[in-house]
Structure formats: C-alpha cells, structure tokens
Design an enzyme around this catalytic site. Structure first.
Site, mmCIF file in Angstrom:
data_model
loop_
_atom_site.group_PDB
_atom_site.id
_atom_site.type_symbol
_atom_site.label_atom_id
_atom_site.label_comp_id
_atom_site.label_asym_id
_atom_site.label_seq_id
_atom_site.Cartn_x
_atom_site.Cartn_y
_atom_site.Cartn_z
ATOM 1 C CB CYS A 1 -1.580 -0.013 1.415
ATOM 2 S SG CYS A 1 -2.244 0.707 0.670
ATOM 3 C CG HIS B 1 -3.392 -3.498 3.432
ATOM 4 N ND1 HIS B 1 -2.243 -3.088 4.017
ATOM 5 C CD2 HIS B 1 -4.063 -2.554 2.280
ATOM 6 C CE1 HIS B 1 -2.243 -1.950 3.791
ATOM 7 N NE2 HIS B 1 -3.010 -1.481 2.675
ATOM 8 C CD GLU C 1 -0.512 -5.184 6.104
ATOM 9 O OE1 GLU C 1 -0.783 -5.892 4.700
ATOM 10 O OE2 GLU C 1 -0.974 -3.927 5.291
#
Lengths: 79, 223
Positions: B85, B194, B196
């Site tokens: 991002c 994302h 994560e």
C-alpha cells in the site's frame, strides 16, 4: 525576497478524476462552454539570493513533481 | 532470518506487518525512517499508512528518507523488499518499481476483501503460491490507481512484471487491473492490497496473505 513558482499537472495521457469531478460540477451549474478541466498543484518558493535555475529545476523534478506521471513548469522571477 | 519493518511518521500497519513476519517464522526488526542503519536485516517490508501525511504525493517524502537510501542501495544488490500500500507508493517514488499510484478513479476511499490472482509465483515474495492461484486479502486505499505510460505498460506486460492482478472487480481503476508489480530481478515487489491483514482467522478474511511472508524465507536462503 525572490519568489519562484512551480506548477505541476498530470500528464495529458494520465486521467485526472479530480478535474473530471470539477468539470461535472461546472456542467450542473450551467457552465456548458467549459469542456475540460485539469487540476494541478502550484508551489511558491521564497528563495534567498539569486535563484539558481539548475538547483530549482532539480527540486521541481525530483521532489515537487513525479516525472513519471506529471509535467512540471518552473517560473523564475523576470525582473 | 531477520526482516526489517520500517516505521515512517504516519505508518499505520507496521505492527501488523511485524506480526505477519513473526507468524511466517522470521524475526521482525523495527527500523526507524530517520536512521541510517539496516541492522543486518536480510529483507525489508515497507508497511501501509500515510507516511509524512502524504501531503505532497503518496509516498513521495518517505522515498527520500535517510533509511530509504540504504534500502535502495541494498535492493539494487538483491535484497528482497516488499512494499504494501503506502510502501508500494514509496517504492514507485524511490524508483525501485515502475509506474505510479494516483487518486482512485471514483475518488472514494475503498476498503473491502479483494480477490487477487497471483500472476508471478517466482518472485522473492510470491514463491509460496502457484501461478494463477487466486487469493483473498483486504484492500484499503484512496490513492491506489496504478498508472504508467502506455509504452511502459506494454513493456511490463511483455516482461511479465505484473505480480498480482485484481479479479472480481477493480477497486480503484488501476490500469490493466494491476494490483502489484515486481522489479526485473523479482526481488522487489509492491502491491496495494494488504496481505499482512490476512494472516490469522480471527482478524482477517482468510490466511491467504501469509504466503508473501513465508516466500521470502526461501528467497533469502537461496540468494
């Protein structure tokens, strides 16, 4: 103190949704003769001493604008 | 293995990135943007957020931070770097990845669980996947529209540099549905979604994102 102006605008081939949004609003307000809007950024730099064109060009092209997507125009003081 | 996660002023997802690194089996190492010391890490993750407020352009100021000079030098020598991002925006601004990220075409911030197709399963950060595999990870951005000049896009497609692509809808108007790209050597990868945030059942829509962080374990060993 001399002022140097830097104008930054997206390259013509990169679509500009913010400009499009302004154009849409103008149409709704009845300003139908405006057929295109590009939104950009305008930087005004106060510079000590005589502006160094090479240094200012470097500032404009390496930080103020991203040359991958934006055109940049440097305006040095004329007087 | 030590994987650094750089925190810039305005980083939001550095803790999540560090947790993903730990869950993948590596040791997360906190790095500070203003330092000039990579602390002997084997790879680096640039996390999501709004570095320096993104007041100039997303990622523009972070790309010129002292720590980024070390990252650029080491990346050019083959150190794996993942930008997520805002981290992807930083990598493009730093010149490690081609193209740029601009305002979403619909001008809205968009956050949702996103289907992605892994186009390249031979990069340092995607080798845990199979080529063509689809995964679900969250996407959340306001300036996530990937753009590049037409000739540059052709070159990227021709060289197979698109790492991941949006499927089932394009959340931001990215050209060619590009969600992430890779460097020529496959060691640097940037993507807007994302991974994560998709590493644990409790907090994500899937655990599909963990593969990015496990991939690099083998990449570094084989380097």
């Amino acid at each position: 103190m001399p002022q140097v102006v830097v104008d930054v605008v997206l390259k013509p081939e990169i679509s500009d949704p913010q400009g499009q949004a302004v154009l849409g609003a103008l149409g709704r307000l009845g300003h139908t003769r405006v057929t295109g809007v590009r939104q950009g950024k305008h930087f005004v730099l106060d510079v000590e001493g005589t502006p160094d064109e090479a240094e200012l060009t470097q500032i404009a092209e390496t930080l103020l604008a991203n040359p991958v997507i934006e055109d940049v125009e440097l305006h040095l003081p004329t007087d | 293995m030590r994987i650094g996660v750089i925190t810039f002023p305005g980083s939001l997802d550095d803790v999540d990135a560090a947790r993903a690194v730990r869950l993948a089996g590596a040791e997360p190492v906190a790095l500070w943007h203003a330092d000039h010391d990579l602390r002997d890490v084997d790879a680096v993750v640039l996390p999501g957020g709004f570095s320096y407020g993104d007041y100039l352009r997303a990622g523009a100021i972070a790309a010129r931070a002292p720590m980024m000079r070390d990252v650029v030098d080491r990346a050019r020598q083959g150190m794996p770097v993942l930008g997520i991002c805002n981290g992807f925006q930083v990598l493009c601004e730093a010149g490690l990845l081609p193209g740029a990220l601009t305002r979403n075409s619909h001008l809205h911030f968009r956050n949702r669980d996103q289907l992605l197709r892994v186009e390249r399963a031979d990069t340092a950060w995607t080798s845990s996947y199979a080529e063509g595999q689809t995964i679900v990870v969250p996407v959340k951005n306001g300036e996530g529209r990937y753009v590049a000049a037409p000739a540059e896009l052709e070159r990227l497609e021709g060289e197979g540099r698109v790492a991941v692509r949006y499927v089932g809808g394009n959340p931001n108007g990215s050209l060619r549905d590009i969600a992430g790209v890779t460097s020529e050597d496959g060691r640097v990868v940037g993507l807007m979604p994302h991974p994560e945030h998709a590493v644990e059942d409790l907090t994500g829509p899937s655990t599909d994102g963990l593969g990015f962080f496990t991939s690099v374990l083998t990449a570094v060993v084989s380097a």
